[in-house]
Design a protein around this motif. Structure first.
Motif, PDB file in Angstrom:
ATOM      1  N   ASP A  46       0.807  -1.222   0.000  1.00  0.00           N
ATOM      2  CA  ASP A  46       0.000   0.000   0.000  1.00  0.00           C
ATOM      3  C   ASP A  46       0.840   1.272   0.000  1.00  0.00           C
ATOM      4  N   SER A  47       2.130   1.130   0.201  1.00  0.00           N
ATOM      5  CA  SER A  47       2.930   2.306   0.531  1.00  0.00           C
ATOM      6  C   SER A  47       3.954   2.669  -0.528  1.00  0.00           C
ATOM      7  N   VAL A  48       3.726   2.276  -1.767  1.00  0.00           N
ATOM      8  CA  VAL A  48       4.708   2.556  -2.804  1.00  0.00           C
ATOM      9  C   VAL A  48       4.088   3.378  -3.924  1.00  0.00           C
ATOM     10  N   ASP A  49       4.942   4.123  -4.604  1.00  0.00           N
ATOM     11  CA  ASP A  49       4.512   4.942  -5.741  1.00  0.00           C
ATOM     12  C   ASP A  49       4.685   4.127  -7.013  1.00  0.00           C
ATOM     13  N   VAL A  50       3.569   3.589  -7.537  1.00  0.00           N
ATOM     14  CA  VAL A  50       3.662   2.709  -8.699  1.00  0.00           C
ATOM     15  C   VAL A  50       3.987   3.469  -9.976  1.00  0.00           C
ATOM     16  N   THR A  51       3.900   4.789  -9.943  1.00  0.00           N
ATOM     17  CA  THR A  51       4.229   5.584 -11.127  1.00  0.00           C
ATOM     18  C   THR A  51       5.688   6.051 -11.111  1.00  0.00           C
ATOM     19  N   SER A  52       6.446   5.632 -10.116  1.00  0.00           N
ATOM     20  CA  SER A  52       7.828   6.070  -9.963  1.00  0.00           C
ATOM     21  C   SER A  52       8.674   5.675 -11.169  1.00  0.00           C
ATOM     22  N   ASP A  53       9.660   6.529 -11.492  1.00  0.00           N
ATOM     23  CA  ASP A  53      10.622   6.187 -12.540  1.00  0.00           C
ATOM     24  C   ASP A  53      11.473   4.982 -12.150  1.00  0.00           C
ATOM     25  N   HIS A  54      11.453   4.638 -10.872  1.00  0.00           N
ATOM     26  CA  HIS A  54      12.240   3.508 -10.388  1.00  0.00           C
ATOM     27  C   HIS A  54      11.459   2.192 -10.435  1.00  0.00           C
ATOM     28  N   ALA A  55      10.238   2.223 -10.952  1.00  0.00           N
ATOM     29  CA  ALA A  55       9.441   1.010 -11.084  1.00  0.00           C
ATOM     30  C   ALA A  55       9.668   0.389 -12.458  1.00  0.00           C
ATOM     31  N   PHE A  56       9.643  -0.939 -12.506  1.00  0.00           N
ATOM     32  CA  PHE A  56       9.705  -1.633 -13.796  1.00  0.00           C
ATOM     33  C   PHE A  56       8.885  -2.910 -13.716  1.00  0.00           C
ATOM     34  N   ASN A  99       3.124  -4.554 -22.228  1.00  0.00           N
ATOM     35  CA  ASN A  99       4.002  -3.388 -22.174  1.00  0.00           C
ATOM     36  C   ASN A  99       5.048  -3.493 -21.069  1.00  0.00           C
ATOM     37  N   CYS A 100       5.608  -4.696 -20.875  1.00  0.00           N
ATOM     38  CA  CYS A 100       6.582  -4.904 -19.807  1.00  0.00           C
ATOM     39  C   CYS A 100       7.950  -4.357 -20.208  1.00  0.00           C
ATOM     40  N   ASP A 101       8.745  -4.042 -19.210  1.00  0.00           N
ATOM     41  CA  ASP A 101      10.074  -3.485 -19.453  1.00  0.00           C
ATOM     42  C   ASP A 101      11.121  -4.573 -19.689  1.00  0.00           C
ATOM     43  N   VAL A 102      10.930  -5.718 -19.056  1.00  0.00           N
ATOM     44  CA  VAL A 102      11.794  -6.884 -19.266  1.00  0.00           C
ATOM     45  C   VAL A 102      10.887  -8.067 -19.559  1.00  0.00           C
ATOM     46  N   ILE A 103      11.207  -8.812 -20.620  1.00  0.00           N
ATOM     47  CA  ILE A 103      10.388  -9.953 -21.033  1.00  0.00           C
ATOM     48  C   ILE A 103      11.296 -11.174 -21.171  1.00  0.00           C
ATOM     49  N   CYS A 104      11.063 -12.169 -20.340  1.00  0.00           N
ATOM     50  CA  CYS A 104      11.851 -13.400 -20.347  1.00  0.00           C
ATOM     51  C   CYS A 104      10.986 -14.525 -20.934  1.00  0.00           C
ATOM     52  N   LEU A 105      11.359 -14.976 -22.114  1.00  0.00           N
ATOM     53  CA  LEU A 105      10.579 -15.984 -22.828  1.00  0.00           C
ATOM     54  C   LEU A 105      11.312 -17.316 -22.836  1.00  0.00           C
ATOM     55  N   LEU A 335      15.104  -3.937  -3.702  1.00  0.00           N
ATOM     56  CA  LEU A 335      14.144  -4.360  -4.720  1.00  0.00           C
ATOM     57  C   LEU A 335      12.893  -4.862  -4.032  1.00  0.00           C
ATOM     58  N   GLN A 336      11.746  -4.333  -4.430  1.00  0.00           N
ATOM     59  CA  GLN A 336      10.479  -4.675  -3.783  1.00  0.00           C
ATOM     60  C   GLN A 336       9.422  -4.962  -4.834  1.00  0.00           C
ATOM     61  N   VAL A 337       8.637  -6.013  -4.627  1.00  0.00           N
ATOM     62  CA  VAL A 337       7.490  -6.289  -5.492  1.00  0.00           C
ATOM     63  C   VAL A 337       6.342  -5.387  -5.071  1.00  0.00           C
ATOM     64  N   THR A 338       5.769  -4.671  -6.024  1.00  0.00           N
ATOM     65  CA  THR A 338       4.637  -3.792  -5.708  1.00  0.00           C
ATOM     66  C   THR A 338       3.315  -4.356  -6.193  1.00  0.00           C
ATOM     67  N   SER A 339       3.324  -5.133  -7.279  1.00  0.00           N
ATOM     68  CA  SER A 339       2.076  -5.711  -7.772  1.00  0.00           C
ATOM     69  C   SER A 339       2.373  -6.886  -8.680  1.00  0.00           C
ATOM     70  N   VAL A 340       1.359  -7.703  -8.868  1.00  0.00           N
ATOM     71  CA  VAL A 340       1.426  -8.818  -9.812  1.00  0.00           C
ATOM     72  C   VAL A 340       0.120  -8.843 -10.603  1.00  0.00           C
ATOM     73  N   LYS A 369       5.455  -6.342 -11.040  1.00  0.00           N
ATOM     74  CA  LYS A 369       6.036  -5.008 -11.060  1.00  0.00           C
ATOM     75  C   LYS A 369       6.949  -4.857  -9.846  1.00  0.00           C
ATOM     76  N   PHE A 370       8.149  -4.341 -10.088  1.00  0.00           N
ATOM     77  CA  PHE A 370       9.140  -4.161  -9.035  1.00  0.00           C
ATOM     78  C   PHE A 370       9.436  -2.674  -8.863  1.00  0.00           C
ATOM     79  N   LEU A 371       9.880  -2.329  -7.678  1.00  0.00           N
ATOM     80  CA  LEU A 371      10.341  -0.987  -7.385  1.00  0.00           C
ATOM     81  C   LEU A 371      11.791  -1.078  -6.919  1.00  0.00           C
TER      82      LEU A 371
END
Length: 374
Positions: A46-56, A99-105, A335-340, A369-371
């Motif tokens: 609940d306590s993270v900024d999901v729009t942060s430039d540090h999120a991916f 629209n992911c930033d890293v894609i592992c296939l 490194l923190q997980v913010t959402s899945v 999504k990680f921060l």
């Protein structure tokens, strides 16, 4: 914090569905893809900024290679519909929409990668690295893509899991059964990515462990340890990297020894007993393995699990299991997980039995999504 991702049910009040920031809003102007229509983004903090430039955002996805689309496995599909040429449009629509930033296939055919996938991903702003499994009969491998506006590739390395198994079991007195572990084509693709906005580096390992049979718990166990050893060795060469992500198709259910190893750093007594009795696995090799664990000290967390893993990540015919994971490890809290993105029920998937027009692969993509914290 517990989160259960079935049928959009949340069982802890500190975890909430992202109704104020739904997955679709991340992709304004792009039509919702059918395979994502009933999947929700779920906050685990609940306590993270999901729009942060540090999120991916990171995806792990087995896209089903042509060499594995045997008509006998998918008798409910016309063979022409199984070919990657027929499924490619749906796959690209999923990748574009997510629209992911890293894609592992995983299960990417080398020809498909070179001639089709890589050129199209470049148009979307990605660069990629590909490594093929080492046996000719397994005409596929792992591909890791990253957005060039978010990450810079600083290094990459391929590890052969059969070679690592040979080192792990080098003190083994009995050599007759050694090829069971060493004569394997499976690989781990490790990339060192520098995050542009935070200037932090992240080690990302993309892998696909052996299937062959549900009975070979011991082989997947040693391969999972091989991935961990590869990451530890790689981190020693890059000591400034404090965060690691290990993801892919592990062909391993949450009840198996390989899963225990990754998330606990040990193998439970119940698991060892099951290996002895039900799968008739020689425990000499496992005891050697357990000795090597004492020096590893690498325990990962699952991006999805804080209570339970998804019920299904792979469904074809009667085969319906969780085999795919995104694990991560960090020194401190950098490194923190913010959402899945949650998963579908078996009932929802069976309405359009994969692979199909709705589901271009027999696996579902995992997305977290990680921060990167300062």
């Amino acid at each position: 914090m517990k989160i259960f991702l079935f049928r959009n049910k949340v069982t802890n009040i500190s975890t909430k569905l992202c109704t104020d920031y739904p997955w679709v809003k991340m992709n304004v102007g792009i039509k919702v893809q059918p395979s994502f229509a009933n999947r929700q983004e779920v906050f685990v903090s609940d306590s993270v900024d999901v729009t942060s430039d540090h999120a991916f955002c990171l995806m792990s996805y087995n896209v089903l290679a042509d060499c594995h689309t045997h008509p006998s496995t998918y008798p409910y599909r016309n063979p022409d519909q199984l070919h990657i040429n027929s499924r490619h449009k749906g796959l690209m629509e999923e990748l574009r929409y997510s629209n992911c930033d890293v894609i592992c296939l995983q299960e990417v055919g080398p020809g498909y990668y070179k001639d089709t996938l890589e050129p199209e991903m470049k148009k979307l702003g990605y660069e990629g690295i590909f490594v093929k499994r080492t046996f000719d009969k397994n005409d596929e491998g792992c591909a890791t893509f990253y957005k060039t506006c978010k990450f810079v590739l600083q290094d990459n390395m391929t590890y052969l899991l059969g070679d690592i198994a040979a080192k792990i079991l080098s003190e083994r007195s009995e050599k007759d059964n050694l090829p069971r572990y060493t004569n394997r084509c499976d690989v781990a693709l490790v990339c060192l990515l520098k995050h542009v906005h935070s200037d932090r580096t992240i080690i990302i390992c993309n892998t696909h462990l052996v299937w062959e049979s549900a009975l070979i718990w011991d082989v997947r166990l040693i391969q999972a340890l091989g991935c961990i050893k590869a990451l530890k060795e790689y981190q020693k060469s890059h000591p400034g990297s404090k965060a690691m992500i290990l993801c892919g198709d592990f062909n391993t259910e949450p009840t198996e020894a390989a899963y225990d190893l990754v998330v606990r750093g040990e193998i439970g007594e119940d698991t060892k007993e099951k290996m002895r009795k039900e799968y008739d696995i020689k425990m000499e090799d496992i005891e050697i393995l357990l000795k090597t664990l004492q020096d590893e000290h690498l325990v990962f967390r699952s991006a999805y699990k804080d209570g339970t893993e998804p019920r299904i990540t792979n469904l074809d015919g009667e085969f319906c299991v969780c085999l795919d994971y995104i694990f991560y490890k960090t020194e401190g809290q950098c490194l923190q997980v913010t959402s899945v993105v949650d998963f579908l029920s078996e009932e929802e998937m069976r309405r359009n039995l994969p692979p199909s027009e709705v589901f271009p692969s027999d696996h579902l993509p995992l997305i977290a999504k990680f921060l990167i914290k300062k």
